[in-house]
Write a protein that holds these residues in place. Sequence first.
Motif, PDB file in Angstrom:
ATOM      1  N   GLU A 177     -32.831  45.764  24.586  1.00  0.00           N
ATOM      2  CA  GLU A 177     -32.627  44.439  23.998  1.00  0.00           C
ATOM      3  C   GLU A 177     -31.151  44.070  23.892  1.00  0.00           C
ATOM      4  OE1 GLU A 177     -34.392  41.638  20.474  1.00  0.00           O
ATOM      5  OE2 GLU A 177     -34.594  43.810  20.254  1.00  0.00           O
ATOM      6  N   VAL A 178     -30.303  45.047  23.576  1.00  0.00           N
ATOM      7  CA  VAL A 178     -28.899  44.750  23.296  1.00  0.00           C
ATOM      8  C   VAL A 178     -28.000  45.025  24.499  1.00  0.00           C
ATOM      9  CG1 VAL A 178     -26.924  45.331  21.828  1.00  0.00           C
ATOM     10  CG2 VAL A 178     -29.221  45.192  20.841  1.00  0.00           C
ATOM     11  N   HIS A 179     -28.190  46.148  25.160  1.00  0.00           N
ATOM     12  CA  HIS A 179     -27.235  46.598  26.167  1.00  0.00           C
ATOM     13  C   HIS A 179     -27.646  46.293  27.607  1.00  0.00           C
ATOM     14  CE1 HIS A 179     -24.948  48.652  23.047  1.00  0.00           C
ATOM     15  NE2 HIS A 179     -26.111  49.007  22.539  1.00  0.00           N
ATOM     16  N   ALA A 180     -28.927  46.081  27.851  1.00  0.00           N
ATOM     17  CA  ALA A 180     -29.384  45.847  29.218  1.00  0.00           C
ATOM     18  C   ALA A 180     -29.232  44.410  29.710  1.00  0.00           C
ATOM     19  CB  ALA A 180     -30.847  46.293  29.352  1.00  0.00           C
ATOM     20  N   PRO A 181     -29.352  43.378  28.854  1.00  0.00           N
ATOM     21  CA  PRO A 181     -29.354  42.006  29.382  1.00  0.00           C
ATOM     22  C   PRO A 181     -28.183  41.634  30.280  1.00  0.00           C
ATOM     23  CG  PRO A 181     -30.196  41.975  27.158  1.00  0.00           C
ATOM     24  CD  PRO A 181     -29.704  43.379  27.410  1.00  0.00           C
ATOM     25  N   PRO A 182     -26.925  42.010  29.981  1.00  0.00           N
ATOM     26  CA  PRO A 182     -25.865  41.614  30.915  1.00  0.00           C
ATOM     27  C   PRO A 182     -25.975  42.292  32.272  1.00  0.00           C
ATOM     28  CG  PRO A 182     -24.971  42.936  29.113  1.00  0.00           C
ATOM     29  CD  PRO A 182     -26.372  42.590  28.741  1.00  0.00           C
ATOM     30  N   PHE A 183     -26.504  43.507  32.324  1.00  0.00           N
ATOM     31  CA  PHE A 183     -26.709  44.157  33.620  1.00  0.00           C
ATOM     32  C   PHE A 183     -27.843  43.471  34.381  1.00  0.00           C
ATOM     33  CE2 PHE A 183     -24.452  47.365  31.189  1.00  0.00           C
ATOM     34  CZ  PHE A 183     -23.503  47.789  32.106  1.00  0.00           C
ATOM     35  N   ARG A 184     -28.900  43.112  33.666  1.00  0.00           N
ATOM     36  CA  ARG A 184     -29.989  42.373  34.307  1.00  0.00           C
ATOM     37  C   ARG A 184     -29.465  41.052  34.880  1.00  0.00           C
ATOM     38  NH1 ARG A 184     -35.568  42.530  33.355  1.00  0.00           N
ATOM     39  NH2 ARG A 184     -35.246  43.784  31.473  1.00  0.00           N
ATOM     40  N   ALA A 185     -28.658  40.335  34.083  1.00  0.00           N
ATOM     41  CA  ALA A 185     -28.127  39.050  34.537  1.00  0.00           C
ATOM     42  C   ALA A 185     -27.194  39.229  35.724  1.00  0.00           C
ATOM     43  CB  ALA A 185     -27.395  38.352  33.393  1.00  0.00           C
ATOM     44  N   GLY A 186     -26.387  40.275  35.707  1.00  0.00           N
ATOM     45  CA  GLY A 186     -25.483  40.532  36.820  1.00  0.00           C
ATOM     46  C   GLY A 186     -26.228  40.855  38.096  1.00  0.00           C
ATOM     47  N   VAL A 187     -27.292  41.635  37.976  1.00  0.00           N
ATOM     48  CA  VAL A 187     -28.114  41.954  39.155  1.00  0.00           C
ATOM     49  C   VAL A 187     -28.777  40.684  39.680  1.00  0.00           C
ATOM     50  CG1 VAL A 187     -30.178  43.181  39.925  1.00  0.00           C
ATOM     51  CG2 VAL A 187     -28.477  44.358  38.519  1.00  0.00           C
ATOM     52  N   GLU A 188     -29.324  39.865  38.782  1.00  0.00           N
ATOM     53  CA  GLU A 188     -29.978  38.630  39.211  1.00  0.00           C
ATOM     54  C   GLU A 188     -28.985  37.669  39.863  1.00  0.00           C
ATOM     55  OE1 GLU A 188     -31.867  37.294  35.646  1.00  0.00           O
ATOM     56  OE2 GLU A 188     -33.575  38.665  35.865  1.00  0.00           O
ATOM     57  N   ALA A 189     -27.710  37.751  39.456  1.00  0.00           N
ATOM     58  CA  ALA A 189     -26.682  36.908  40.068  1.00  0.00           C
ATOM     59  C   ALA A 189     -26.224  37.451  41.416  1.00  0.00           C
ATOM     60  CB  ALA A 189     -25.496  36.768  39.121  1.00  0.00           C
ATOM     61  N   GLY A 190     -26.702  38.649  41.784  1.00  0.00           N
ATOM     62  CA  GLY A 190     -26.402  39.195  43.099  1.00  0.00           C
ATOM     63  C   GLY A 190     -25.291  40.206  43.143  1.00  0.00           C
ATOM     64  N   ALA A 191     -24.929  40.822  42.031  1.00  0.00           N
ATOM     65  CA  ALA A 191     -23.847  41.806  42.019  1.00  0.00           C
ATOM     66  C   ALA A 191     -24.081  42.864  43.092  1.00  0.00           C
ATOM     67  CB  ALA A 191     -23.728  42.469  40.655  1.00  0.00           C
TER      68      ALA A 191
END
Length: 752
Positions: free
Chosen positions: A206-220
């Motif tokens: 809930e706290v630490h994963a969302p920015p990694f999820r968003a970065g992956v979805e943005a195509g990192a």
Amino acid sequence: MTADPEGLLAAMTVEEKIGQLNLLPAGEGMATGAGDATPLAERLDAGLVGAVFGVKSRESARAMQERALAGSRHGAPLYFAEDVIHGHRTVFPLPIALACSWDMALIEETAAHAAREAAEDGVHQVYAPMVDVSRDPRWGRVAESPGEDPTLAALYAAACVRGLQGADVAAEGRVAACLKHFIAYGAPQSGRDYDNASLGWAELFEVHAPPFRAGVEAGAASAMVAFNAVNRTPMHAHAPLVEGWLRGRLGFEGLVVSDYTGVRELQAHGLGDRAATVARALHAGVDMDMVGEDYLAALPALARDGIDCAESGVRFTAAEIVALIDRACLRVLRFKQRLGLLADPFRSLRGEGPPRAPSATGRALARRAAGASAVLLKNDGVLPLRSGPLTAALVGPLADDRANLIGTWSVAGDAAQVRTLREGLEGREGLTLICAPGANLVEEPWLVDRLNCHGPTVRPDPRPEAEMIAEAVAAARLADIVIAAVGEAKEHAGEASSRLSPDLPAPQRRLIAALAKTGRPLVVAVCAGRPLALAEVAEAADALVMAWHGGVEAGPGLADILTGAAEPSARLAAALPAHPGQTPLSHAAEPTGRPNPGRFRKFLTGWLDLPDGPGQTDGLYPFGFGLAYTTFRHGAPQADRREGLGEEDRLAVRIDVTNAGDRPGVETVQLYLSDPVARSTRPARALKAFRRLSLAPGETGRATFEIDVEMLRYPLADGPEDERRVWDPGAFTLWLGPNSRDAQALEIAWRA
């Protein structure tokens, strides 16, 4: 050389494949880990290097590429990487500062400018963005973090990836983003850097994963694993999270690199000898080994013999090791293909290197970013500085500083290019300055030595403190107003710079107290790399600005805010504690069973030596807080309906905001959610969305939000393999307002 990764892999020997997994420093950067000196030239000649980081010019990168191509039977190219944390040659405000802008377009623009400059120096991959959520000001690397909130951090991550990579990472002026540090690196025990994190799996997701999820979805295109262990498994060996969750659950198809000597450090974590730890790291999904050369040393024997180590529980056949080598090497080659290097190994390496100084365009962007990142926390009518004749005493150790305002991890920046606050204020019409340092940054000689570990940035004034304070007080008494620039040295925050007491250093606190006694209006600008406990300073000051370390245009950007040439619009991305011991803290803390003391006031969750009420859980200045030079009037929140039904329904929620002052301004309307009855305890308030409204004097704007079931969901997990997102039908509270504390409630319900 074939441009086909699969064909190139098939033509390679095992040793050549292992060489592609070797990520080495150019020898021009600094060492932060346990690695020994590496004979880079010998490795290039033997075709045993996959990538190099820390190259400082296009010319040197081109020379290395030529050598690598000559040393490889198949002409396998290198890629070049660099730390570009908050700008390259043009250094922007620290990430924690940029996150305070809440302006994703600005953040994307700074990332795109940094990408262009890095690409001009021959860089293909940057170790950014750093997207570790942190709620502990003691942790020094909060300076590189987007703050305490996963929603804001996720938006920041996506904006950075878009800015760095654009629509095509192989296009001119674009570089590959590298999400770091995966995962929960911002949650170390006691705030100590590199320390381990022990936390519930639901909290991790809930706290630490969302920015990694968003970065992956943005195509990192890439990611870096963290130094820490999570729930007793070091991340460099955490197959369930790296291969299982990052790749399996999120579908990440990019490259995963180790951190500096991170594979080697698995031995210190207690996971076995070099062979055992290398096998575990490779199995976990760490494709490239940075600096330590443990893959290069251990994998040939492992590929020949396998490993069966009962002591560490590591068992792989030789065939399994070869398959893991192939998997990692193919990912490296596909990454190089995505960068365009298999088709053109000299992409971004042709021509002469660019000028080293920031351009006029870069400076203008950096100045705007510095102003947009400075949070106005208090203003008793003394800001903006009045026009016409005005004498200001400009005091404090950071008033005329270049070396520290550039901020930590500005590896390609030049502190000589920084413009100071004094330079930013000089020449403003009608303004006369009387300058005095007033205090040293710190008083302990051993700490001065520590802060100068990467070169002299702290140069203590040898005069007695009493003499320095007396000089500043005399200047204050000759002035109409006092401006004090105080805070932290550059290396007082950042990597390996954890602090037991995240507050203003004692000499500077004593200076502020002495200035307050003069009776002159006192403006305090805090230039720091972490959220600081500023209760004493806030009480003494008539105006308080959290200016952070603002980069090459720190001084002019802050001066624009102080003089009113720019309107303050920033909001805190992390709460400022009321006391140094009030850590960690967050607006999203869960309620306890003792929210109400009943008859016995003693038995209440809180601090004995901190007054009850606002600030007990969310700090002196809460998350999302920030003032403007105008005032905003918020109407009552409204909804088109108060009840949603099922998975596909939508509700619209709105609130009208009026600029009730006589200056233009930007209000950031924030939407938080509470779930008072659920199958697990939920945060008191969780940020879900925000809208920035630019309003002229007297203008009314409307912030509209769409509420759906996805906004109500939260993760449950008993381990990394079974994360699931659920929601509980029933009542919910929406909170709309200017920050996490001062918000109006709107009750809704959602039925299954």
